[in-house]
Design an enzyme around this catalytic site. Sequence first.
Site, PDB file in Angstrom:
ATOM      1  CD  GLU A   1      -2.928   1.161   2.312  1.00  0.00           C
ATOM      2  OE1 GLU A   1      -4.053   1.609   2.105  1.00  0.00           O
ATOM      3  OE2 GLU A   1      -2.559   0.745   3.420  1.00  0.00           O
TER       4      GLU A   1
ATOM      5  N   GLY B   1       3.048   1.719  11.107  1.00  0.00           N
ATOM      6  CA  GLY B   1       2.842   1.023  12.374  1.00  0.00           C
ATOM      7  C   GLY B   1       2.491  -0.430  12.091  1.00  0.00           C
ATOM      8  CB  ALA B   2       0.234  -2.550  11.745  1.00  0.00           C
ATOM      9  CG  MET B   3       0.069  -3.359   4.917  1.00  0.00           C
ATOM     10  SD  MET B   3      -0.952  -1.947   4.440  1.00  0.00           S
ATOM     11  CE  MET B   3      -2.093  -2.731   3.312  1.00  0.00           C
ATOM     12  CD  GLU B   4      -4.930  -2.018   5.653  1.00  0.00           C
ATOM     13  OE1 GLU B   4      -5.475  -1.283   4.821  1.00  0.00           O
ATOM     14  OE2 GLU B   4      -4.000  -1.624   6.394  1.00  0.00           O
ATOM     15  CG  ASN B   5      -0.270  -7.010   4.013  1.00  0.00           C
ATOM     16  OD1 ASN B   5      -0.247  -6.146   3.159  1.00  0.00           O
ATOM     17  ND2 ASN B   5       0.644  -7.082   4.977  1.00  0.00           N
TER      18      ASN B   5
ATOM     19  CG  HIS C   1      -6.224   0.647  12.689  1.00  0.00           C
ATOM     20  ND1 HIS C   1      -6.729   1.923  12.711  1.00  0.00           N
ATOM     21  CD2 HIS C   1      -5.742   0.474  11.431  1.00  0.00           C
ATOM     22  CE1 HIS C   1      -6.568   2.483  11.529  1.00  0.00           C
ATOM     23  NE2 HIS C   1      -5.963   1.623  10.730  1.00  0.00           N
ATOM     24  CD  GLU C   2      -3.251  -2.264  10.736  1.00  0.00           C
ATOM     25  OE1 GLU C   2      -3.696  -2.474   9.596  1.00  0.00           O
ATOM     26  OE2 GLU C   2      -2.808  -1.157  11.097  1.00  0.00           O
TER      27      GLU C   2
ATOM     28  CD  GLU D   1      -5.967   3.350   6.882  1.00  0.00           C
ATOM     29  OE1 GLU D   1      -6.120   3.076   8.080  1.00  0.00           O
ATOM     30  OE2 GLU D   1      -5.396   2.585   6.082  1.00  0.00           O
TER      31      GLU D   1
END
Length: 804
Positions: free
Chosen positions: A65, A201-205, A237-238, A260
């Site tokens: 992303e 911080g993180a990624m929601e793959n 969140h993720e 988001e």
Amino acid sequence: MKYEDILTCIIAGHTLNIFVSFPSCTGTLKIDFVGELNDKMKGFYRSKYTTPSGEVRYAAVTQFEATDARRAFPCWDEPAIKATFDISLVVPKDRVALSNMNVIDRKPSPDDENVVEVKFARTPVMSTYLVAFVVGEYDFVETRSKDGVCVRVYTPVGKAEQGKFALEVAAKTLPFYKDYFNVPYPLPKIDLIAIADFAAGAMENWGLVTYRETALLIDPKNSCSSSRQWVALVVGHELAHQWFGNLVTMEWWTHLWLNEGFASWIEYLCVDHCFPEYDIWTQFVSADYTRAQELDALDNSHPIEVSVGHPSEVDEIFDAISYSKGASVIRMLHDYIGDKDFKKGMNMYLTKFQQKNAATEDLWESLENASGKPIAAVMNTWTKQMGFPLIYVEAEQVEDDRVLRLSQKKFCASGPYVGEECPQWMVPITISTSEDSSHAKMKILMDKPEMNIVLKDVKPDQWVKLNLGTVGFYRTQYSSAMLESLLPGIRDLSLPPVDRLGLQNDLFSLARAGIISTVEVLKVMEAFVNEPNYTVWSDLSCNLGILSTLLSHTDFYEEIQEFVKDVFSPIGERLGWDPKPGEGHLDALLRGLVLGKLGKAGHKATLEEARRRFKDHVEGKQILSADLRSPVYLTVLKHGDGTTLDIMLKLHKQADMQEEKNRIERVLGATLSPELIQKVLTFALSEEVRPQDTVSVIGGVAGGSKHGRKAAWKFIKDNWEELYNRYQGGFLISRLIKLSVEGFAVDKMAAEVKAFFESHPAPSAERTIQQCCENILLNAAWLKRDAESIHQYLLQRKASPPTA
């Protein structure tokens, strides 16, 4: 080329087969390709880590992303062009290989006995930016959610224990979202994995969520309370994105806020469900709501929905407007609709658009159908125009009733709105009174510039307050008489905590904008002497920090430090240094906040005790609890010397946990000597600091002192090429610029910053640079306007100290 649907992508080695369906036939496009395993923390990249034996090795990980899947394989790299993916990875046999789906086959390579081919199940229809694969050395902990989904948390080797907290949160979160949306989680498994070098911080793959180590790993002995809370929020969140973003994806980046903003709101709902003792909704106001308002009051803000053309423009909108303002208006909308109809509308939306794409209007339509309220008309005023209103209110007692006169105008950081045509909002307004401070006496939708409201049966001695719970995204300016009647509610705590916070924050912002005097706000701040609530103190501390930074440009900086000590001393004495029986999460957060504030301001008893405890910690006599480390480190560095800095750098080198390294990195900038500041800045770019953490080291120097601010700016200019190349114009470059320059308060600095970036373009940070320059000019105007009156007030206070 015209196409209707991309059915399947198969990634195996360096060959990509894309099956394409045309209006009249089907074809296969076969592409051979090569790519670089880069070191830019985007696309398919290498992440450096150290084994337990001290050997440096690399994992291969992805971050796609917004527009970096194209760096890993040829694709139509846009969110609305969805496909299914069959992924195979050819990897060393002693490495872990992960992707979005579960493994369906693992067999030795015919060409090399040390290599295996790992094949994963076909994904659902999904966008390219959510594809992920990871190859490396990891341990894991696992469980099953009550819905039967396999949940794993992957950690660095030897640190599986540190994945247990996130595992527990994830296992509670999946069923919570399934019940809330009334839509099951669609994949057979979900993996959460800690990545050493990671920009976000993180990624929601989908099915393989990647995290910074500090956003996933918790050491039961060495992690502080704020880290546990942060991990809970990021996991919440993720995992929300698995439905809202992955199952239903925004049509185009203009609607990024839908992903988001929604996830940034519902993460709090989820954490409140898992950890009610966190009082997380009060913290939302300080962490997201006020942060968004600060940015959105600028002339260089942008609407929530913003047109996006070039990929660099996508990076620009990963900001507090998309996340925090987005979350704040969703929170206001949820309150306006009510939870029951909101859930019903969410289910309609997710069911209708699952495995498809949607725009903002589609969500409004579903919520409108569920609630029967004019959702699109109301919300378009919040998402399609930038800014938010200032509601001015005055009251008159008419027999047994209170008549309120409300008017709305755009709130501007530069002062009263002076444009010809003032934008208008449809504002859901709640009104409470001292008769029942926790429930609304009246709810209205303010859909015009001015309104009169009659509140029945309100006695003359009762106060009236707008914006119960600080839920509406607006600021309130009360008439003098109304404000006067509200202030005792701060001192005697009869106003709820979130309303005490909102009142103080509104006044501080009005002073910053020159609408009221800063001295009036300082007087209100002194009324918080009996305040017990962590989040109220946190917001107060933040605002006093802004004021301290401003006054570091004057010769009476020490006087504002005396004020800080006076405000924070009583609560510091009540709390003490050590936890008492029956204390919980919020007490630990408050103690760390207060001791850090007092220590930084040079409070004598706090400084002496911090030095004593630091010495015992370093000598191994009495290890500091995790919650006390940040305030103690900050205090001894701020008032320390080169030896103190050397000890801190040694502690950094010895730290096995990334949380401890980051904790030290964030406070290094507190050191005051020019020579030591230079040493910290050099350290920021060394191999000792992970690339994503360099930003917080330099930012810490800029925020640490007046000299630090100048030194950090010079360091950025001198090392611009290396820094820009390191972050490739991503959002970390925007954060670096913001942290480093927004504390300046001299007009000529705005011109200097502007000129530097005209000759050193940073397209993805263009709006951030404009916002920083605007903030510098606003700081300069504030200083010019109020410095003398603040100085006089502080001197007068010194001469005759106030009584509690």
